[in-house]
Write a protein that holds these residues in place. Sequence first.
Motif, PDB file in Angstrom:
ATOM      1  N   LEU B 208       0.623  -1.136  -0.036  1.00  0.00           N
ATOM      2  CA  LEU B 208       0.016  -0.055  -0.123  1.00  0.00           C
ATOM      3  C   LEU B 208       0.914   1.160  -0.046  1.00  0.00           C
ATOM      4  N   SER B 209       1.896   1.158   0.750  1.00  0.00           N
ATOM      5  CA  SER B 209       2.689   2.659   0.956  1.00  0.00           C
ATOM      6  C   SER B 209       3.748   2.570  -0.046  1.00  0.00           C
ATOM      7  N   GLY B 210       3.978   1.452  -1.010  1.00  0.00           N
ATOM      8  CA  GLY B 210       4.842   1.522  -2.231  1.00  0.00           C
ATOM      9  C   GLY B 210       6.495   1.313  -1.623  1.00  0.00           C
ATOM     10  N   GLY B 211       6.237   0.770  -0.390  1.00  0.00           N
ATOM     11  CA  GLY B 211       7.724   0.392   0.181  1.00  0.00           C
ATOM     12  C   GLY B 211       8.513   1.527   0.962  1.00  0.00           C
ATOM     13  N   ASP B 212       7.477   2.804   1.058  1.00  0.00           N
ATOM     14  CA  ASP B 212       8.236   3.929   1.581  1.00  0.00           C
ATOM     15  C   ASP B 212       8.128   3.642   3.131  1.00  0.00           C
ATOM     16  N   ASP B 213       9.393   3.740   3.767  1.00  0.00           N
ATOM     17  CA  ASP B 213       9.439   3.470   5.207  1.00  0.00           C
ATOM     18  C   ASP B 213       8.926   4.529   6.132  1.00  0.00           C
ATOM     19  N   GLN B 214       9.156   5.755   5.434  1.00  0.00           N
ATOM     20  CA  GLN B 214       8.387   6.776   6.198  1.00  0.00           C
ATOM     21  C   GLN B 214       6.861   6.761   6.301  1.00  0.00           C
ATOM     22  N   VAL B 215       6.482   6.341   5.184  1.00  0.00           N
ATOM     23  CA  VAL B 215       4.836   6.129   5.308  1.00  0.00           C
ATOM     24  C   VAL B 215       4.523   4.996   6.136  1.00  0.00           C
ATOM     25  N   THR B 216       5.205   4.109   6.003  1.00  0.00           N
ATOM     26  CA  THR B 216       4.750   2.770   6.698  1.00  0.00           C
ATOM     27  C   THR B 216       4.856   2.995   8.293  1.00  0.00           C
ATOM     28  N   GLY B 217       5.821   3.800   8.619  1.00  0.00           N
ATOM     29  CA  GLY B 217       6.161   4.156  10.133  1.00  0.00           C
ATOM     30  C   GLY B 217       4.882   5.059  10.526  1.00  0.00           C
ATOM     31  N   ALA B 218       4.503   6.073   9.596  1.00  0.00           N
ATOM     32  CA  ALA B 218       3.574   6.904  10.214  1.00  0.00           C
ATOM     33  C   ALA B 218       2.192   6.389  10.287  1.00  0.00           C
ATOM     34  N   VAL B 219       2.014   5.598   9.196  1.00  0.00           N
ATOM     35  CA  VAL B 219       0.620   4.649   9.365  1.00  0.00           C
ATOM     36  C   VAL B 219       0.543   3.889  10.337  1.00  0.00           C
ATOM     37  N   ARG B 220       1.678   3.286  11.006  1.00  0.00           N
ATOM     38  CA  ARG B 220       1.630   2.191  12.178  1.00  0.00           C
ATOM     39  C   ARG B 220       1.350   3.143  13.347  1.00  0.00           C
ATOM     40  N   ARG B 221       1.956   4.439  13.716  1.00  0.00           N
ATOM     41  CA  ARG B 221       2.030   5.361  14.807  1.00  0.00           C
ATOM     42  C   ARG B 221       0.361   5.768  14.690  1.00  0.00           C
ATOM     43  N   ASN B 252      13.792  -8.934  20.416  1.00  0.00           N
ATOM     44  CA  ASN B 252      15.118  -8.440  21.079  1.00  0.00           C
ATOM     45  C   ASN B 252      15.056  -7.205  21.645  1.00  0.00           C
ATOM     46  N   ARG B 253      14.218  -6.367  20.838  1.00  0.00           N
ATOM     47  CA  ARG B 253      14.355  -4.768  21.097  1.00  0.00           C
ATOM     48  C   ARG B 253      13.765  -4.319  22.431  1.00  0.00           C
ATOM     49  N   ALA B 254      14.031  -3.173  22.706  1.00  0.00           N
ATOM     50  CA  ALA B 254      13.022  -2.749  23.997  1.00  0.00           C
ATOM     51  C   ALA B 254      11.986  -1.950  23.382  1.00  0.00           C
ATOM     52  N   HIS B 255      10.642  -2.061  23.796  1.00  0.00           N
ATOM     53  CA  HIS B 255       9.566  -1.382  22.987  1.00  0.00           C
ATOM     54  C   HIS B 255       8.861  -0.355  23.835  1.00  0.00           C
ATOM     55  N   GLU B 256       9.591   0.834  23.598  1.00  0.00           N
ATOM     56  CA  GLU B 256       8.796   2.045  24.422  1.00  0.00           C
ATOM     57  C   GLU B 256       7.931   2.510  23.332  1.00  0.00           C
ATOM     58  N   PRO B 257       6.662   2.928  23.468  1.00  0.00           N
ATOM     59  CA  PRO B 257       5.818   3.530  22.725  1.00  0.00           C
ATOM     60  C   PRO B 257       6.512   4.908  22.346  1.00  0.00           C
ATOM     61  N   ASP B 258       6.603   5.171  20.958  1.00  0.00           N
ATOM     62  CA  ASP B 258       7.388   6.395  20.352  1.00  0.00           C
ATOM     63  C   ASP B 258       6.271   7.448  20.303  1.00  0.00           C
ATOM     64  N   ARG B 259       6.503   8.446  20.749  1.00  0.00           N
ATOM     65  CA  ARG B 259       5.394   9.608  20.345  1.00  0.00           C
ATOM     66  C   ARG B 259       5.831  10.820  19.417  1.00  0.00           C
ATOM     67  N   CYS B 260       7.045  10.672  19.058  1.00  0.00           N
ATOM     68  CA  CYS B 260       7.653  11.717  18.323  1.00  0.00           C
ATOM     69  C   CYS B 260       7.066  11.360  16.612  1.00  0.00           C
ATOM     70  N   ARG B 261       6.637  12.498  15.926  1.00  0.00           N
ATOM     71  CA  ARG B 261       6.023  12.246  14.613  1.00  0.00           C
ATOM     72  C   ARG B 261       7.087  12.869  13.778  1.00  0.00           C
ATOM     73  N   THR B 262       6.978  12.318  12.473  1.00  0.00           N
ATOM     74  CA  THR B 262       7.605  13.047  11.296  1.00  0.00           C
ATOM     75  C   THR B 262       6.790  13.867  10.382  1.00  0.00           C
ATOM     76  N   ALA B 263       5.429  13.571  10.647  1.00  0.00           N
ATOM     77  CA  ALA B 263       4.266  14.065  10.035  1.00  0.00           C
ATOM     78  C   ALA B 263       3.964  15.419  10.390  1.00  0.00           C
TER      79      ALA B 263
END
Lengths: 268, 268
Positions: B208-221, B252-263
């Motif tokens: 859906l996002s055309g493989g754009d990681d920025q988009v994927t990340g924003a959509v997940r947030r 194996n990663r720590a998972h803090e909910p991240d709240r910063c946005r690039t949008a």
Amino acid sequence: MLVHMNDDDRVWRIGELAQISGLTVRTLHHYDQIGLLCPSLRTGGGHRLYAPQDATRLYEIVALRGLGLQLEQIRELLTTDVDPRALLGEQVRTLTVQLKAGARLRERLAALLAALDTADQPTASDLLGLVQQTVAVERLAAEYLSPEQMERLGHRRPEPGAPAAAPVKNELPRLYEQALAEYDAGTDPVDPVVRAIAEQIDEASAALSGGDDQVTGAVRRMWAERGEEVYPGTGIPWAALVEYLDRARHPNRAHEPDRCRTAPEDEQ
Amino acid sequence: MLVHMNDDDRVWRIGELAQISGLTVRTLHHYDQIGLLCPSLRTGGGHRLYAPQDATRLYEIVALRGLGLQLEQIRELLTTDVDPRALLGEQVRTLTVQLKAGARLRERLAALLAALDTADQPTASDLLGLVQQTVAVERLAAEYLSPEQMERLGHRRPEPGAPAAAPVKNELPRLYEQALAEYDAGTDPVDPVVRAIAEQIDEASAALSGGDDQVTGAVRRMWAERGEEVYPGTGIPWAALVEYLDRARHPNRAHEPDRCRTAPEDEQ
DNA sequence: TTGCTCCTCACGTCACGTGAGGTGGC
DNA sequence: TTGCTCCTCACGTCACGTGAGGTGGC
């Protein structure tokens, strides 16, 4: 006496509902008139009062209207239990037909605009002449080219580098006029001027035909044999002109007018 | 007395002209009524007689009508000396806007049709639910993505191999439902079943996002923070679910909910 | 009481389609 | 004279916009 008012008791006057929905009061009147959305309540004086379920229905109507459905279709969808897939499928088909027609029309308009730009101060009759020419050429081309070849002519992809929106400006009329002038002046076809014109004609033709030699050949025969039909009454000696240009391209070849066709047979 | 009749004296009765022009008699009546094409002659009994110049004008009208012009515009073009380029240019612009809107609508309809196919016997309220969801997602996405990213989401090119007409079928709702089931069942996120679901979700998102990681990340947030707005009242623990899937992807990663946005920033 | 909102007709839009009821022309 | 063509109204289409003239509600 104070009565508990929860959200389910909330009502809206027509102006309020219009405001929050973004519609006009007249539109809500209309929906009432055709029985699409009749408010559940009226005041003693006859003023409309919209209850929450009315507002909900209004939003459904607005949503479906956004899909391009007609009010009558919306009413059916909301009252009977038709399959929404049938409705949407039909909608997509209708839309597809319209979009195709619209795209074709826009191409024609763009081509006409580009052709009009060759005139200094184009008039309505310039436009009419061009339209008539276009129609004549298309009718004739349909006789000389197969449907697949026509298709390719119409839906030619723009070159990767070229601006996609700008239509190819058709240089051919101007070039043929130059060729005619040389022919009338009796210039030898091997003269570099004539050869240059022939070359430019070939380039412009190749641009139009997508470089398909079958198409280029058929189009050349078309002009030679029936050019008169596209420019009636101009007395342009099409057959001679095409042959003259052929001599400019291949100085050493014999030039018999060829009459065999690769295009579909005539039908009468 | 025999009078020589040349073509210039030829007249047509309304039915004849209708026949050869392919129009209806009513249409010619209409053109007469609005003064667009008034026959030069009438018989004593009031029957219309069309002279050659009338027929010529009719063909001009038909040609211009074929360009999508309104009768009023045609009249202007044929009587005053307006610049045809202005008219055609305006026509192209109008048409372009319409074509864009039509294409967007068709995409929406196709997407809705594909989504409806997941239900067995879809009803109007299934359709309405989907439309509402689509609207909610689009409004939300507009908050999380830049206009350019939205543009890319909307006009994604189909894969070279895929059929161009068929819209991408959105698998995400089904996958999230599966993930929710595992989450509710208390399945460990490193369990291969959960990891497989997460992988499929990633694939569908990438499509859906055309493989754009920025988009994927924003959509997940977007889903983690505001998924509730798209599916109100379902009580889906969106934030927890998204985090659960993140643990499946990176054990194996720590998972803090991240709240910063690039949008773009919120505006209130 | 004064504005403001609301009410119900009713015509107009665009390019004709579709009758109704009557008469002209070969 | 009999059909066929033609004539002039006039309503309907689709989703409202735009007044006109009058009354309800805070």
